[in-house]
Design a protein around this motif. Structure first.
Motif, PDB file in Angstrom:
ATOM      1  N   PHE A  30      -1.954  -8.524   2.600  1.00  0.00           N
ATOM      2  CA  PHE A  30      -1.774  -8.650   1.308  1.00  0.00           C
ATOM      3  C   PHE A  30      -2.069 -10.225   1.251  1.00  0.00           C
ATOM      4  CE2 PHE A  30       2.122  -8.174   1.155  1.00  0.00           C
ATOM      5  CZ  PHE A  30       3.115  -9.430   0.943  1.00  0.00           C
ATOM      6  N   CYS A  31      -1.473 -11.097   1.873  1.00  0.00           N
ATOM      7  CA  CYS A  31      -0.903 -12.102   1.861  1.00  0.00           C
ATOM      8  C   CYS A  31      -2.119 -12.884   2.437  1.00  0.00           C
ATOM      9  CB  CYS A  31      -0.055 -13.050   2.320  1.00  0.00           C
ATOM     10  SG  CYS A  31       0.146 -12.273   4.745  1.00  0.00           S
ATOM     11  N   PHE A  32      -3.444 -12.117   3.381  1.00  0.00           N
ATOM     12  CA  PHE A  32      -4.573 -13.109   3.790  1.00  0.00           C
ATOM     13  C   PHE A  32      -5.304 -13.845   2.583  1.00  0.00           C
ATOM     14  CE2 PHE A  32      -4.170 -10.980   7.858  1.00  0.00           C
ATOM     15  CZ  PHE A  32      -2.684 -11.341   8.286  1.00  0.00           C
ATOM     16  N   THR A  33      -5.204 -12.836   1.181  1.00  0.00           N
ATOM     17  CA  THR A  33      -6.589 -13.364   0.224  1.00  0.00           C
ATOM     18  C   THR A  33      -5.348 -13.400  -1.065  1.00  0.00           C
ATOM     19  OG1 THR A  33      -6.745 -10.998  -0.069  1.00  0.00           O
ATOM     20  CG2 THR A  33      -8.247 -11.591   1.576  1.00  0.00           C
ATOM     21  N   GLU A  34      -6.249 -13.368  -1.958  1.00  0.00           N
ATOM     22  CA  GLU A  34      -5.466 -14.028  -2.979  1.00  0.00           C
ATOM     23  C   GLU A  34      -5.689 -12.125  -3.877  1.00  0.00           C
ATOM     24  OE1 GLU A  34      -8.207 -16.504  -5.397  1.00  0.00           O
ATOM     25  OE2 GLU A  34      -6.949 -18.251  -5.134  1.00  0.00           O
ATOM     26  N   GLN A  35      -5.118 -12.630  -4.371  1.00  0.00           N
ATOM     27  CA  GLN A  35      -4.557 -11.058  -5.940  1.00  0.00           C
ATOM     28  C   GLN A  35      -4.507 -11.157  -6.908  1.00  0.00           C
ATOM     29  OE1 GLN A  35      -3.753  -8.213  -3.384  1.00  0.00           O
ATOM     30  NE2 GLN A  35      -4.390  -9.504  -1.809  1.00  0.00           N
ATOM     31  N   THR A  36      -5.711 -10.540  -7.503  1.00  0.00           N
ATOM     32  CA  THR A  36      -5.703 -10.674  -8.735  1.00  0.00           C
ATOM     33  C   THR A  36      -5.410  -9.241  -9.441  1.00  0.00           C
ATOM     34  OG1 THR A  36      -8.482 -12.455  -9.087  1.00  0.00           O
ATOM     35  CG2 THR A  36      -7.245 -10.614 -11.018  1.00  0.00           C
ATOM     36  N   LEU A  37      -4.150  -9.552 -10.426  1.00  0.00           N
ATOM     37  CA  LEU A  37      -3.346  -8.488 -11.808  1.00  0.00           C
ATOM     38  C   LEU A  37      -4.038  -8.701 -12.600  1.00  0.00           C
ATOM     39  CD1 LEU A  37      -0.675  -7.957  -9.779  1.00  0.00           C
ATOM     40  CD2 LEU A  37      -2.357  -6.536  -8.915  1.00  0.00           C
ATOM     41  N   GLN A  38      -4.413  -6.970 -13.213  1.00  0.00           N
ATOM     42  CA  GLN A  38      -5.161  -6.595 -14.698  1.00  0.00           C
ATOM     43  C   GLN A  38      -3.746  -7.278 -15.491  1.00  0.00           C
ATOM     44  OE1 GLN A  38      -8.075  -8.162 -15.862  1.00  0.00           O
ATOM     45  NE2 GLN A  38      -8.750  -8.201 -14.037  1.00  0.00           N
ATOM     46  N   PRO A  39      -3.646  -7.306 -16.986  1.00  0.00           N
ATOM     47  CA  PRO A  39      -2.027  -7.897 -17.635  1.00  0.00           C
ATOM     48  C   PRO A  39      -1.767  -6.009 -17.649  1.00  0.00           C
ATOM     49  CG  PRO A  39      -3.915  -8.166 -18.700  1.00  0.00           C
ATOM     50  CD  PRO A  39      -5.047  -8.100 -17.523  1.00  0.00           C
ATOM     51  N   GLY A  40      -0.207  -6.522 -17.208  1.00  0.00           N
ATOM     52  CA  GLY A  40       0.521  -5.062 -17.141  1.00  0.00           C
ATOM     53  C   GLY A  40       0.260  -3.984 -16.239  1.00  0.00           C
ATOM     54  N   GLN A  41      -1.038  -4.017 -15.166  1.00  0.00           N
ATOM     55  CA  GLN A  41      -1.515  -3.620 -13.779  1.00  0.00           C
ATOM     56  C   GLN A  41      -0.163  -3.765 -12.401  1.00  0.00           C
ATOM     57  OE1 GLN A  41      -4.767  -5.106 -11.413  1.00  0.00           O
ATOM     58  NE2 GLN A  41      -5.060  -3.266 -10.625  1.00  0.00           N
TER      59      GLN A  41
END
Length: 188
Positions: free
Chosen positions: A128-139
């Motif tokens: 997972f550290c190879f790319t950016e991670q986007t999390l939605q609110p509370g996800q």
């Protein structure tokens, strides 16, 4: 110089300083990676294809450490804190991240292996550290790391005695700051 010109010059200087500081914050993750690759000591483990060496009989303990940088409203932790792995064998570790804020947040993880001398023997196949991670609110999401500890580590006189490796991950906020022209009371 008139007071008005001095105020303008001071304001311009402050804007340049703030812009430079923001540039350093945004560039810190790529600069860290570039530094680790350039010097080749410690630093992040390398990324490899799914093909690994034949497993050996030697086993090591791999510990997992997870943290978030100040200001990132995430909870981030490994699902298991440590595992015994056979050198040369593919392994999976799972981490869970949760966005505790009320807005979408994008993060990027920086990783490292310790002791420093072991970094070149830890190869990441998928992370997972190879790319950016986007999390939605509370996800909450589970994030996988697939890695191999190179059997050559056991033959190296400088690393053969290592019995425990720690893989550390720190998430940094990489979301673009949103300009807001109003204060908390709705005034401009």
């Amino acid at each position: 110089m008139s007071p008005r010109r001095r105020t303008g010059a001071t304001l311009a200087g402050l804007v340049v300083i703030i812009a430079a500081m923001m540039g350093l914050v945004i560039g810190s993750v790529p600069l860290y990676r570039a530094f680790c690759q350039a010097v080749g000591i410690g630093g992040p483990p390398r990324q490899v294809a799914a093909d690994s060496s034949a497993p050996s009989a030697k086993m090591v303990t791999v510990r997992f450490d997870a943290s978030v940088a100040k200001g990132l409203q995430w909870r981030f932790a490994p699902q298991i804190r440590e595992m015994k792995v056979r050198l040369g064998e593919d392994n999976l570790a799972v981490f869970t991240a949760t966005n505790l804020s009320d807005r979408p947040v994008t993060g990027n993880a920086v990783f490292n292996a310790t002791p420093d001398k072991i970094g070149k023997y830890v190869a990441k196949i998928q992370c997972f550290c190879f790319t950016e991670q986007t999390l939605q609110p509370g996800q909450s999401v589970d994030m996988v790391v697939s890695f191999v500890v190179d059997p050559a580590m056991a033959a190296d006189p400088h690393t053969g005695e290592v019995g425990t490796i720690t893989l550390s991950y720190t998430f940094f906020n990489t979301s673009a700051p949103v300009a807001n022209a109003t204060d908390e009371r709705g005034r401009s």
